[in-house]
Motif scaffolding. Structure first.
Motif, PDB file in Angstrom:
ATOM      1  N   SER A  46     171.858 -22.139  24.196  1.00  0.00           N
ATOM      2  CA  SER A  46     170.409 -21.341  24.485  1.00  0.00           C
ATOM      3  C   SER A  46     169.658 -21.882  25.527  1.00  0.00           C
ATOM      4  O   SER A  46     168.564 -21.767  25.758  1.00  0.00           O
ATOM      5  CB  SER A  46     169.810 -21.370  23.298  1.00  0.00           C
ATOM      6  N   THR A  47     170.444 -22.790  26.557  1.00  0.00           N
ATOM      7  CA  THR A  47     169.514 -23.501  27.575  1.00  0.00           C
ATOM      8  C   THR A  47     169.310 -22.420  28.721  1.00  0.00           C
ATOM      9  O   THR A  47     170.197 -21.698  28.979  1.00  0.00           O
ATOM     10  CB  THR A  47     170.427 -24.637  28.369  1.00  0.00           C
ATOM     11  N   ASN A  48     168.101 -22.313  29.006  1.00  0.00           N
ATOM     12  CA  ASN A  48     167.509 -21.384  30.200  1.00  0.00           C
ATOM     13  C   ASN A  48     168.000 -21.996  31.489  1.00  0.00           C
ATOM     14  O   ASN A  48     168.421 -23.049  31.710  1.00  0.00           O
ATOM     15  CB  ASN A  48     166.236 -20.945  30.078  1.00  0.00           C
ATOM     16  N   VAL A  49     167.526 -21.032  32.620  1.00  0.00           N
ATOM     17  CA  VAL A  49     167.806 -21.485  33.878  1.00  0.00           C
ATOM     18  C   VAL A  49     166.924 -22.603  34.234  1.00  0.00           C
ATOM     19  O   VAL A  49     167.420 -23.283  35.396  1.00  0.00           O
ATOM     20  CB  VAL A  49     167.622 -20.055  34.845  1.00  0.00           C
ATOM     21  N   ASN A  50     165.931 -22.897  33.619  1.00  0.00           N
ATOM     22  CA  ASN A  50     165.055 -24.223  34.083  1.00  0.00           C
ATOM     23  C   ASN A  50     165.615 -25.620  33.408  1.00  0.00           C
ATOM     24  O   ASN A  50     165.053 -26.506  33.527  1.00  0.00           O
ATOM     25  CB  ASN A  50     163.549 -23.761  33.748  1.00  0.00           C
ATOM     26  N   GLU A  97     166.027 -23.023  24.800  1.00  0.00           N
ATOM     27  CA  GLU A  97     165.332 -21.942  23.785  1.00  0.00           C
ATOM     28  C   GLU A  97     165.611 -21.973  22.143  1.00  0.00           C
ATOM     29  O   GLU A  97     166.793 -22.225  21.989  1.00  0.00           O
ATOM     30  CB  GLU A  97     165.325 -20.738  24.464  1.00  0.00           C
ATOM     31  N   GLY A  98     164.759 -21.567  21.592  1.00  0.00           N
ATOM     32  CA  GLY A  98     165.204 -21.324  20.411  1.00  0.00           C
ATOM     33  C   GLY A  98     164.772 -22.566  19.270  1.00  0.00           C
ATOM     34  O   GLY A  98     164.883 -22.651  18.225  1.00  0.00           O
ATOM     35  N   GLY A  99     164.034 -23.573  19.979  1.00  0.00           N
ATOM     36  CA  GLY A  99     163.654 -24.605  19.123  1.00  0.00           C
ATOM     37  C   GLY A  99     164.679 -25.133  18.315  1.00  0.00           C
ATOM     38  O   GLY A  99     165.809 -25.268  18.373  1.00  0.00           O
ATOM     39  N   ALA A 150     171.557 -19.030  18.443  1.00  0.00           N
ATOM     40  CA  ALA A 150     172.695 -18.263  18.248  1.00  0.00           C
ATOM     41  C   ALA A 150     172.483 -16.784  19.010  1.00  0.00           C
ATOM     42  O   ALA A 150     173.299 -16.545  19.957  1.00  0.00           O
ATOM     43  CB  ALA A 150     173.302 -17.985  16.777  1.00  0.00           C
ATOM     44  N   ASN A 151     171.336 -16.254  18.828  1.00  0.00           N
ATOM     45  CA  ASN A 151     171.087 -14.761  19.273  1.00  0.00           C
ATOM     46  C   ASN A 151     170.893 -14.932  20.496  1.00  0.00           C
ATOM     47  O   ASN A 151     171.256 -14.069  21.508  1.00  0.00           O
ATOM     48  CB  ASN A 151     169.787 -14.306  18.681  1.00  0.00           C
ATOM     49  N   ILE A 152     170.182 -15.888  21.288  1.00  0.00           N
ATOM     50  CA  ILE A 152     170.125 -16.118  22.665  1.00  0.00           C
ATOM     51  C   ILE A 152     171.471 -16.414  23.443  1.00  0.00           C
ATOM     52  O   ILE A 152     171.872 -15.709  24.343  1.00  0.00           O
ATOM     53  CB  ILE A 152     168.920 -17.367  22.901  1.00  0.00           C
ATOM     54  N   ILE A 153     172.120 -17.143  22.635  1.00  0.00           N
ATOM     55  CA  ILE A 153     173.584 -17.385  23.159  1.00  0.00           C
ATOM     56  C   ILE A 153     174.448 -16.146  23.164  1.00  0.00           C
ATOM     57  O   ILE A 153     175.045 -15.595  24.265  1.00  0.00           O
ATOM     58  CB  ILE A 153     174.497 -18.548  22.269  1.00  0.00           C
ATOM     59  N   PHE A 154     174.321 -15.220  22.293  1.00  0.00           N
ATOM     60  CA  PHE A 154     175.216 -13.941  22.316  1.00  0.00           C
ATOM     61  C   PHE A 154     174.691 -12.918  23.408  1.00  0.00           C
ATOM     62  O   PHE A 154     175.332 -12.282  24.117  1.00  0.00           O
ATOM     63  CB  PHE A 154     175.195 -13.401  20.787  1.00  0.00           C
ATOM     64  N   ASP A 195     168.703 -31.482  21.483  1.00  0.00           N
ATOM     65  CA  ASP A 195     168.002 -30.180  20.897  1.00  0.00           C
ATOM     66  C   ASP A 195     168.735 -28.981  20.873  1.00  0.00           C
ATOM     67  O   ASP A 195     168.403 -27.878  20.376  1.00  0.00           O
ATOM     68  CB  ASP A 195     166.732 -29.926  21.849  1.00  0.00           C
ATOM     69  N   ARG A 196     170.211 -28.894  21.184  1.00  0.00           N
ATOM     70  CA  ARG A 196     170.944 -27.763  20.699  1.00  0.00           C
ATOM     71  C   ARG A 196     171.715 -28.088  19.605  1.00  0.00           C
ATOM     72  O   ARG A 196     172.221 -29.034  19.242  1.00  0.00           O
ATOM     73  CB  ARG A 196     172.147 -27.949  21.952  1.00  0.00           C
TER      74      ARG A 196
END
Length: 143
Positions: free
Chosen positions: A37-41, A45-47, A54-58, A118-119
């Motif tokens: 869930s790591t973003n472009v920065n 994300e998702g704490g 998982a939702n961010i990953i999907f 944090d992942r």
């Protein structure tokens, strides 16, 4: 013999530095490597919430599939890597929102660590363009 064509998804600078592709397409097959869930920065994300991660990953996997000419219904395999197997139910809750009717094979394993502390979860997926119709026909024949 047919020559398979390989397409690499445009990679982030880290990916280019180490020679990693988030997605590779060979013919009708699309392979998505470990996705977090790591973003472009570079922020996760998702704490501390495995469901949100998982939702961010999907969502990211869905975007990668589209880039490869596939979509979520073409996924045939999903692999979860979780830091604590207790996260499994929350990850499966998110998984069901995306894949319940598609029903790919899945594997979930607990790992000692992921690349960043944090992942909580990382996911791999494999898709085969055209697989959805084939799997539905096979399922109907088995019944």
């Amino acid at each position: 013999m047919e020559i398979l064509r390989r397409e690499n998804y445009p990679a982030a600078s880290f990916d280019a530095k180490v020679g990693r592709s988030p997605m590779v397409k060979i013919g009708s097959m699309v392979f998505i490597g470990g996705t977090s869930s790591t973003n472009v920065n570079g922020d996760v994300e998702g704490g501390g919430d495995p469901y949100r991660q998982a939702n961010i990953i999907f969502k990211k996997i869905n975007a990668l599939l589209k880039h490869g000419g596939a979509d979520i219904r073409h996924v045939v395999r999903v692999r979860f890597y979780v830091r604590d197997i207790a996260y499994g139910q929350e990850c499966l809750k998110a998984y069901a929102e995306w894949f319940k009717d598609i029903r790919p094979v899945i594997t979930m394993v607990e790992v000692k660590a992921l690349a960043r502390v944090d992942r909580l979860v990382e996911v791999e997926a494999e898709a085969f363009v055209g697989s959805y119709q084939t799997s539905r026909l096979t399922e109907q024949r088995l019944m």
